[in-house]
Each structure stands twice: as C-alpha cells, then as structure tokens.
Design an enzyme around this catalytic site. Structure first.
Site, PDB file in Angstrom:
ATOM      1  N   ASP A  47      42.273  48.775  38.752  1.00  0.00           N
ATOM      2  CA  ASP A  47      42.600  47.421  39.381  1.00  0.00           C
ATOM      3  C   ASP A  47      41.494  46.790  39.857  1.00  0.00           C
ATOM      4  O   ASP A  47      40.644  47.324  40.503  1.00  0.00           O
ATOM      5  CB  ASP A  47      43.865  47.594  40.233  1.00  0.00           C
ATOM      6  CG  ASP A  47      45.209  47.863  39.713  1.00  0.00           C
ATOM      7  OD1 ASP A  47      45.184  48.074  38.726  1.00  0.00           O
ATOM      8  OD2 ASP A  47      46.229  47.880  40.417  1.00  0.00           O
ATOM      9  N   HIS A  52      41.013  52.040  41.415  1.00  0.00           N
ATOM     10  CA  HIS A  52      40.386  50.754  41.731  1.00  0.00           C
ATOM     11  C   HIS A  52      38.889  50.753  41.147  1.00  0.00           C
ATOM     12  O   HIS A  52      38.199  51.794  41.401  1.00  0.00           O
ATOM     13  CB  HIS A  52      40.471  50.159  43.131  1.00  0.00           C
ATOM     14  CG  HIS A  52      41.998  50.053  43.357  1.00  0.00           C
ATOM     15  ND1 HIS A  52      42.725  51.045  43.831  1.00  0.00           N
ATOM     16  CD2 HIS A  52      42.548  48.815  43.619  1.00  0.00           C
ATOM     17  CE1 HIS A  52      43.883  50.515  43.818  1.00  0.00           C
ATOM     18  NE2 HIS A  52      43.990  49.147  43.918  1.00  0.00           N
TER      19      HIS A  52
END
Length: 299
Positions: free
Chosen positions: A106, A262
């Site tokens: 992400d 991430h």
C-alpha cells in the site's frame, strides 16, 4: 449485318441495371458492415499479460481470470455511465483450489522503496499487487508504468489517505476513487476494479458503503496477514518475517494469505524482509498470485 432490335437493347440494359443494382447493394452492405465494426471497436490495448474487460463484461468469467494476470477496465466509471454501459460486475466465484499468497503493498508508488521491492519480486519471479494513492501516482508516474509493465496488479487506495474527507460519506469515498482512477488511467490507459480502503473497512464502512461500491463495480479487499510495518512498532525485517511465519502457520480461510505490507518512504525494513517472507511462504507450499475479482475476501 443485322440491326439489333430495340427490344433486345432494352433487355440488355435491364440485365445490366439489375446486375449493377446487385453489385451496388453488395458494396453498400460491405461498407455499412465495415462502419459497424469500426463503431463497435472498443478502446484499450489487448495483451496476454492482463485481462481487459469488455464494455459489456462478457469476457469477465471465472475461467478467463488467472491468478497470474491482473484484471483492468478499458473504461473509467465516468465513461461507463456516459455510454450507458454496465457498472456492476457479474457474480464470480472465488478461487480456493490451492494455497495462494497475495503479496500486497500500500501507499506507493514512491521513488525508492517501490523500485527496490520490484527488484526483489523480479528476482524471485513473483507478481504482487500494489494499492496506489492517486497523489503518489501523479508524483511518480514512471514507477507506476514499471509496476504495470512487469505484470503486477494495480489497485486503488484513494487519492491521499485523508480519512476525514474520505469517510465523510459513501459519495465522498467514491469521488476519491474516481480521482485516483483518472490518475491511473492517464498513465496506463486503463483503470483497476480492485480497491483497498485506507485503514481497512472495519470501523470505517457502514452497510451502505458496501452496497454502493458493489453497484459501481469496485471490489474491496482488506487482509488477513500483516507485517505490522505501518504500526508504531516499526518492526525490523527479522520481526516482520517472524510475524508472517506465525500468522501462516496453520490453515487460513479459503487457503489464502492476503498479506498487507507497504512500499512508501520509511519502509526500508519491509524491503529487507521481503526475500525472507517469500522463502518462508514457499517453504509452506504457497504459490503467489495477484488480487482480482475472484480473490476471496479475507473476512
């Protein structure tokens, strides 16, 4: 030499007229058919590297979607609504036939950690899923192009992660999705169906959010495994590998490990952890796939 009678001349002219009419009609029919094909030709570049949805979604079937190929739309939501095309996806069963690990990242793309993660994935022959922010796409379009070119799936993660604006209503949530869709579309010429709500849906979505997104053809996935690389713990690479090892030790719902990580600034330990995470999952018999509309929901 005998003169040709007038009736015979008329007869010949009539035959020529009929033949001309037939030839002319055939030519006109061919022109109209060609024009119709040209009118019906849809935008987008077809490729074996991904599935590109037709305007009527007729090619979005369970058998036509692969674990290894992202699924995209050749139209934005705005274009679908303007053209009167369907927006809600056809009902599709979920893939549960084998153990699949979905590596998802992400908050990118950034200029440093995202390319480093792409390098690791390339070295291991793995495709992953990147849930991108529209604001980051605008800053780093070349990195998004690389994600796309190397066969990874791209998902929508809102425009800039602003919870107050994003979750004010289902309409404001979709506005941010559309803003990000447009940013992605400008770079790769297509837009994703898959989305991930910043922070996850728990405590953020109400029932009307799910219904609204479903009608518009968006498919949301949270996660069931995470490295905690976005928490205040700031875990080391070794700790992240340990988290993945423990959370995939037993049987997971639908044979699926949907893993949250991430790829933005400050996630250098995630980059370091990734080779070990991949090795750990392979040792447990997982294969790797990209998130698509047939990926099971983790909850």
């Amino acid at each position: 030499m005998k003169k040709v009678g007038f009736p015979k001349v008329i007869g010949v002219l009539m035959v020529l007229l009929v033949l001309g009419s037939i030839v002319g009609a055939a030519w006109w029919a061919k022109v109209r058919a060609t024009e119709q094909v040209e009118q019906e030709q849809e935008p987008g570049v077809e490729s074996a590297a991904y599935t590109l949805a037709k305007g009527d979604y007729s090619n979005l079937t369970y058998d036509n979607i692969s674990l290894d190929r992202p699924v995209y739309d050749r139209y934005t939501l705005k274009q679908r609504l303007e053209k009167g095309l369907p927006t809600m996806l056809p009902a599709l069963p979920h893939y549960t036939a084998e153990k699949v690990a979905y590596l998802t990242f992400d908050d990118g793309p950034d200029k440093t950690n995202t390319p480093a993660i792409l390098d690791v994935l390339k070295a291991n022959g793995i495709h992953a899923t990147f849930y991108v922010l529209g604001s980051m796409v605008e800053k780093n379009p070349e990195v998004l192009k690389r994600i796309f070119a190397e066969g990874h799936a791209i998902g929508n993660h809102s425009y800039d992660h602003d919870y107050d604006r994003l979750y004010a209503s289902k309409e404001s949530f979709v506005e941010e999705l559309e803003q990000t869709d447009e940013a992605i579309f400008k770079v790769i010429g297509m837009r994703p169906f898959i989305i991930r709500a910043p922070g996850g849906t728990v405590g953020m979505f109400t029932a009307d959010f799910y219904e609204h997104l479903n009608l518009l053809g968006y498919v949301e996935h949270d996660w069931n495994v995470l490295t905690e690389d976005a928490t205040s713990k700031r875990p080391s690479a070794e700790a992240q590998i340990g988290y993945i090892d423990r959370r995939t030790a037993g049987h997971l719902k639908d044979n699926m490990a949907l893993i949250l990580m991430h790829c933005n600034g400050g996630k250098e330990e995630t980059v370091r952890a990734l080779p070990g995470i991949i090795a750990n999952l392979r040792a447990k018999g997982y294969r790797f796939g990209v998130v698509t509309p047939i990926t099971p929901q983790p909850w």
